[in-house]
Each structure stands twice: as C-alpha cells, then as structure tokens.
Design an enzyme around this catalytic site. Structure first.
Site, PDB file in Angstrom:
ATOM      1  N   ASP A 109     -35.950  24.268  29.773  1.00 34.53           N
ATOM      2  CA  ASP A 109     -36.712  24.017  30.998  1.00 34.53           C
ATOM      3  C   ASP A 109     -35.783  23.443  32.074  1.00 34.53           C
ATOM      4  OD1 ASP A 109     -38.974  24.728  29.596  1.00 34.53           O
ATOM      5  OD2 ASP A 109     -39.544  22.648  29.130  1.00 34.53           O
TER       6      ASP A 109
HETATM    7  N1  URA Z   1     -39.065  22.511  24.329  1.00 34.74           N
HETATM    8  C1  URA Z   1     -39.462  22.184  25.578  1.00 34.74           C
HETATM    9  O1  URA Z   1     -40.579  21.718  25.780  1.00 34.74           O
HETATM   10  N2  URA Z   1     -38.608  22.386  26.592  1.00 34.74           N
HETATM   11  C2  URA Z   1     -37.355  22.863  26.434  1.00 34.74           C
HETATM   12  O2  URA Z   1     -36.611  23.001  27.416  1.00 34.74           O
HETATM   13  C3  URA Z   1     -36.955  23.194  25.133  1.00 34.74           C
HETATM   14  C4  URA Z   1     -37.829  23.005  24.094  1.00 34.74           C
END
Ligand code: URA
Length: 239
Positions: A109
C-alpha cells in the site's frame, strides 16, 4: 538469450554500477571502449547486447539482461509503473539500475514501508506471485491497541475478513519489548490484507513494514528510499 539493440553508452552505463551515460561517452571519446575488438569513439553507435563484445579499459562487460532490485519503499510511493497522482517506486531507482520493462513484483500500500522487489524478469516475478507458490512474506506491524494472545489461534485458523475473503493460515509473533507491535507472516497478498485482518479483530494497523519475502530478508543497512542490486541467486531464495 534474446538480443537487444542499444547505444553503446547506454549499454555501458546500464551494465556498470556507478558509471553514468556522461562517463560512458567520455570513455568512448578517450578511445577506451572497444566493440568486437574495434575502438568506438562515437557513443551513438548501436550494439547488439548479448551478442557484441564490449570492452571498457581492457575489461569485457558481460551483459545482464535482467536486474533484481531490493527497494526499501518509503511511505507516499505507489507500487505501479505509472500513476497520475502519486510518485511511483520506479522513481526511486537510480539510472544505472534502470531498465526498460522494470516493474514492482507485488504491491505494498502507499502508506506501507519496506521490501519491494523490482525486476524486468517477468517470468521470475510471475512464478513468485503465483498463489500456488505460497511465498511467505513477513511484516512488522504496529497497532493502535495491544496484541492479544487469542490472535495467534485466529490467524492460524484462516480468518474470514470483511468482504467475505477467507485468508490462508497465517502466523503472528509477539515483540517482547512492545505490546502494541508484532510480526505477521502471510503467504498471499489480498488487498489491504493485514489491515483487514486486524480490523476484524477490532484493532487497527498504525504502521506496516514488509521485512522479508520468502527466505530473503531486507538488508537492515538499506535506508528508506534506497535500492540494492541483487544477484539472481539471492532472488532464488524467494522461491
Ligand atoms: N497488507 C496490507 O494491509 N497492506 C500492505 O501493504 C501489505 C499487506
């Protein structure tokens, strides 16, 4: 190996760490570059990478078609090759490591930090991302509220998260010195998966960092935003 036609200065700066296009042009001008044994002073000259032999100051420059890069992604960057609004992880790649077709193998993310593998080797990335490959990823997580013991069994069972997605069994490891921190191991990558898992447990992720992919740990000396070139044999540890 498939051949690629490119300018000789581009080839040299791509293949040699720390040598810029400008440096490569200067080496050509000085007569220090040979292509198939002939001096090439004009850096516009095209070569066929993987076929022509390029020598710089007497050393043959072996062709590396594929690059594998460990990036310590900072927050604020998106894991894609282009985005209208936000900077992408490709913008963090130094020119000497940049290749056509480079992309992030897997997504974090925008507000997640840590290990992203960038490569132009589509085949390896595909193998690594196949759900059946079950490549385990390790994340360091900080939460709004303390980690509870029962999270261990919830994670082990394979949780159903919002939207009806069912997760594969996952592992959680406590961090003794911080009751609101833990490590989580998952072997899939559903959208916002870790955030949704903790949301289901009525907790909230406030910081997330990926620290390991498969058996390949992120180099602890790699600063946020920095890239490190990996060897193919290092990347094989992922699979
Ligand atoms: N899980 C999440 O919620 N975000 C990420 O970036 C990776 C795994």
């Amino acid at each position: 190996m498939k051949s690629e036609i490119m300018r000789v200065d581009k080839y040299i700066s791509n293949q040699l760490n720390g040598v810029s296009r400008k440096d490569a042009k200067a080496l050509c001008r000085k007569g220090e570059v040979l292509v198939n044994g002939n001096v090439v002073k004009n850096s516009d000259e095209k070569i066929t990478a993987g076929k022509d032999t390029v020598t710089v100051q007497g050393e043959e420059i072996a062709y590396k078609k594929y690059v594998y890069i460990m990036l310590n992604k900072p927050q604020g960057y998106v894991c894609s090759t282009h985005d209208g609004k936000s900077p992408t992880v490709l913008e963090l790649v130094p020119p000497e490591l940049f290749r056509e077709g480079l992309f992030p193998a897997g997504r974090l993310d925008k507000d997640t930090e840590g290990f992203v593998l960038l490569t132009n080797d589509g085949e390896l990335a595909h193998k690594m991302l196949l759900p059946k490959s079950h490549v385990e990823k390790k994340y360091y997580v900080e939460l709004e509220k303390p980690v509870e013991d029962y999270y261990i069994s919830e994670f082990e069972k394979g949780m159903e998260i919002d939207g009806g997605d069912v997760c594969l069994p996952a592992r959680i490891e406590f961090v003794p010195e911080n009751e609101k921190a833990c490590y989580v191991y998952i072997s899939e990558g559903m959208y916002h998966q870790i955030k949704r898992m903790f949301h289901k447990l009525l907790n909230k992720v406030v910081f997330l960092k990926r620290v390991k992919i498969g058996n390949l740990e992120m180099n602890p000396d790699l600063a946020l935003g920095e890239c490190l070139e990996l060897l193919h044999k290092d990347v094989e540890k992922i699979l």
